[in-house]
Design a protein around this motif. Structure first.
Motif, mmCIF file in Angstrom:
data_model
loop_
_atom_site.group_PDB
_atom_site.id
_atom_site.type_symbol
_atom_site.label_atom_id
_atom_site.label_comp_id
_atom_site.label_asym_id
_atom_site.label_seq_id
_atom_site.Cartn_x
_atom_site.Cartn_y
_atom_site.Cartn_z
ATOM 1 N N VAL A 226 -44.245 45.527 -4.793
ATOM 2 C CA VAL A 226 -43.182 45.008 -5.653
ATOM 3 C C VAL A 226 -41.790 45.572 -5.359
ATOM 4 N N ASP A 227 -41.710 46.674 -4.626
ATOM 5 C CA ASP A 227 -40.415 47.298 -4.370
ATOM 6 C C ASP A 227 -39.654 46.586 -3.249
ATOM 7 N N HIS A 228 -38.338 46.842 -3.195
ATOM 8 C CA HIS A 228 -37.466 46.220 -2.212
ATOM 9 C C HIS A 228 -36.767 47.298 -1.379
ATOM 10 N N ALA A 229 -36.232 46.869 -0.216
ATOM 11 C CA ALA A 229 -35.540 47.793 0.684
ATOM 12 C C ALA A 229 -34.226 47.190 1.152
ATOM 13 N N ILE A 230 -33.265 48.077 1.440
ATOM 14 C CA ILE A 230 -31.990 47.696 2.032
ATOM 15 C C ILE A 230 -32.010 48.132 3.485
ATOM 16 N N CYS A 231 -31.490 47.295 4.371
ATOM 17 C CA CYS A 231 -31.379 47.686 5.778
ATOM 18 C C CYS A 231 -29.912 47.775 6.169
ATOM 19 N N ALA A 232 -29.549 48.915 6.718
ATOM 20 C CA ALA A 232 -28.178 49.135 7.169
ATOM 21 C C ALA A 232 -28.025 48.598 8.589
ATOM 22 N N LEU A 233 -27.443 47.424 8.720
ATOM 23 C CA LEU A 233 -27.244 46.811 10.029
ATOM 24 C C LEU A 233 -25.880 47.187 10.602
ATOM 25 N N SER A 234 -25.879 47.623 11.868
ATOM 26 C CA SER A 234 -24.624 47.975 12.520
ATOM 27 C C SER A 234 -24.205 46.939 13.552
ATOM 28 N N GLY A 235 -25.148 46.098 13.977
ATOM 29 C CA GLY A 235 -24.872 45.151 15.047
ATOM 30 C C GLY A 235 -25.330 45.668 16.390
ATOM 31 N N GLY A 236 -25.861 46.900 16.413
ATOM 32 C CA GLY A 236 -26.377 47.482 17.644
ATOM 33 C C GLY A 236 -27.858 47.197 17.815
ATOM 34 N N VAL A 237 -28.402 47.649 18.932
ATOM 35 C CA VAL A 237 -29.807 47.407 19.254
ATOM 36 C C VAL A 237 -30.737 48.081 18.248
ATOM 37 N N ASP A 238 -30.451 49.347 17.918
ATOM 38 C CA ASP A 238 -31.375 50.128 17.103
ATOM 39 C C ASP A 238 -31.571 49.529 15.708
ATOM 40 N N SER A 239 -30.482 49.294 15.000
ATOM 41 C CA SER A 239 -30.607 48.772 13.641
ATOM 42 C C SER A 239 -31.133 47.340 13.643
ATOM 43 N N THR A 240 -30.824 46.574 14.695
ATOM 44 C CA THR A 240 -31.292 45.189 14.777
ATOM 45 C C THR A 240 -32.800 45.137 14.961
ATOM 46 N N VAL A 241 -33.325 45.979 15.849
ATOM 47 C CA VAL A 241 -34.773 46.037 16.054
ATOM 48 C C VAL A 241 -35.463 46.557 14.803
ATOM 49 N N ALA A 242 -34.862 47.585 14.177
ATOM 50 C CA ALA A 242 -35.439 48.122 12.942
ATOM 51 C C ALA A 242 -35.484 47.054 11.856
ATOM 52 N N ALA A 243 -34.421 46.282 11.720
ATOM 53 C CA ALA A 243 -34.363 45.227 10.707
ATOM 54 C C ALA A 243 -35.403 44.149 10.972
ATOM 55 N N THR A 244 -35.541 43.747 12.234
ATOM 56 C CA THR A 244 -36.502 42.708 12.584
ATOM 57 C C THR A 244 -37.932 43.170 12.308
ATOM 58 N N LEU A 245 -38.217 44.439 12.639
ATOM 59 C CA LEU A 245 -39.546 44.992 12.382
ATOM 60 C C LEU A 245 -39.848 45.041 10.889
#
Length: 345
Positions: A38-57
């Motif tokens: 039931v919980d939610h998460a926020i993803c900090a996207l920077s536009g770089g490879v690392d945060s983009t892959v983390a967000a997609t995963l």
């Protein structure tokens, strides 16, 4: 290497069956176990490879329980905000909220010249913004998100933290990373870092498995604190930000036009807090010097400077000095890591 291979596989009986596909599945299950139903998460996207892959995963693990946010901190590259937001929408199909916090960050950084303090300020401000964003989400969802997703990599952890078993509260810090060393002690969000034990090359391979566009995966790394660590001294002084954006854009486009971009791990420009005497046209000038840096590396832990053809450097130097007002001298960084770090601050 043969001795080590013999010890691991023959003596210890270990099997060489480690695969990134297994890491992906393991992290998906880990994220689901952390967040719950039931919980939610926020993803900090920077536009770089690392945060983009983390967000997609994490998006694969949580679906619409993930809420991505991109913060324009006023320290981005030339037209970065417009470019990455277009990519998030058209290629990655991620729902992303863009927050313009330019004035907020620059006000905090005004007059600050110490590199570590700049990193700490930026890291802390990011977390405050994400915390505030979660409060706004709570009003919409009826439930406050409890988790913050970040694209922290293993080199970030190594450079920011004390050695295991050292017993020290303070490390021999190489540099504080905005998503490691800059975090406040008291947070209202718990961290999810699915890439924390991976190197950059592994993250790119993981991105391929997740079908992240190749063009995105090939992007050069960009530091979390942005141009704040590529402007030596006070980032708000004069027109340093506008100047370094234009210089960097010319440098990167020249590298791409020469077909060298994919051969280089990272390339960028650095604004130096010094002025030099020059001659442009028939006039004497007293303008800024700018440094260019390009490196090759496998994982970011060590790096060698890229050996451009002198003709290429001469053309880039002329193009920058003729196009960017206030710059009359270009120097090229020929230092490896170690002894230097990749970034100048």
């Amino acid at each position: 290497m043969e001795t080590l291979r013999h010890f691991l596989f023959s003596v210890c009986g270990i099997k060489a069956d480690w695969k990134l596909e297994d890491v992906l599945e393991e992290q998906i299950q880990t994220v689901r176990g952390m967040v719950g139903p039931v919980d939610h998460a926020i993803c900090a996207l920077s536009g770089g490879v690392d945060s983009t892959v983390a967000a997609t995963l994490v998006h694969r693990a949580l679906g619409d329980k993930l809420h991505c946010v991109f913060v324009d901190n006023g320290l981005l590259r030339y037209k970065e905000r417009e470019r990455v937001m277009a990519t998030f929408k058209s290629d990655l199909h991620l729902p992303v909220t863009c927050i313009d916090a330019t004035e907020r960050f620059l006000n905090k950084l005004k007059g600050v010249t110490d590199p570590e303090r700049k990193r700490k300020i930026i890291g802390g401000e990011f977390i405050h913004i994400f915390d505030e964003f979660s409060v706004d989400l709570e009003k919409k969802l009826g439930r406050k998100p409890k988790f913050l997703v970040q694209g922290t990599l293993y080199p970030d952890v190594i450079e920011s933290c004390p050695p295991p078993g050292s017993g020290r509260n303070h490390s021999h810090t190489i540099k504080s990373h905005h998503n490691v060393g800059g975090l406040p002690e008291e947070m209202n969000l718990k961290l999810i870092e699915p890439l924390k034990w991976l190197f950059k090359d592994e993250v790119r391979k993981l991105g391929e498995i997740l079908s992240v566009p190749r063009g995105f995966l090939k992007r050069h790394p960009f530091p979390g604190p942005g141009l704040a660590v590529r402007i030596l001294g006070d980032v708000t002084e004069g027109n340093a930000l506008d100047t370094i954006r234009l210089v960097d854009e010319i440098f990167i486009n020249s590298i791409k036009d020469a077909g060298l971009y994919d051969s280089i791990w990272q390339a960028f420009a650095v604004f130096l807090p010094v002025k030099t005497v020059g001659v442009q046209g028939d006039k004497r000038t007293h303008s800024h010097a700018v440094a260019l840096r390009a490196i090759t590396s496998e994982d970011g832990m060590t790096a060698d400077w890229y050996q451009f053809d002198p003709k290429f450097l001469a053309e880039v130097s002329a193009k920058i000095c003729n196009s960017v007002r206030g710059v009359n001298r270009i120097v090229y960084d020929i230092t490896s890591k170690p002894p230097s770090t990749v970034e100048w601050e």
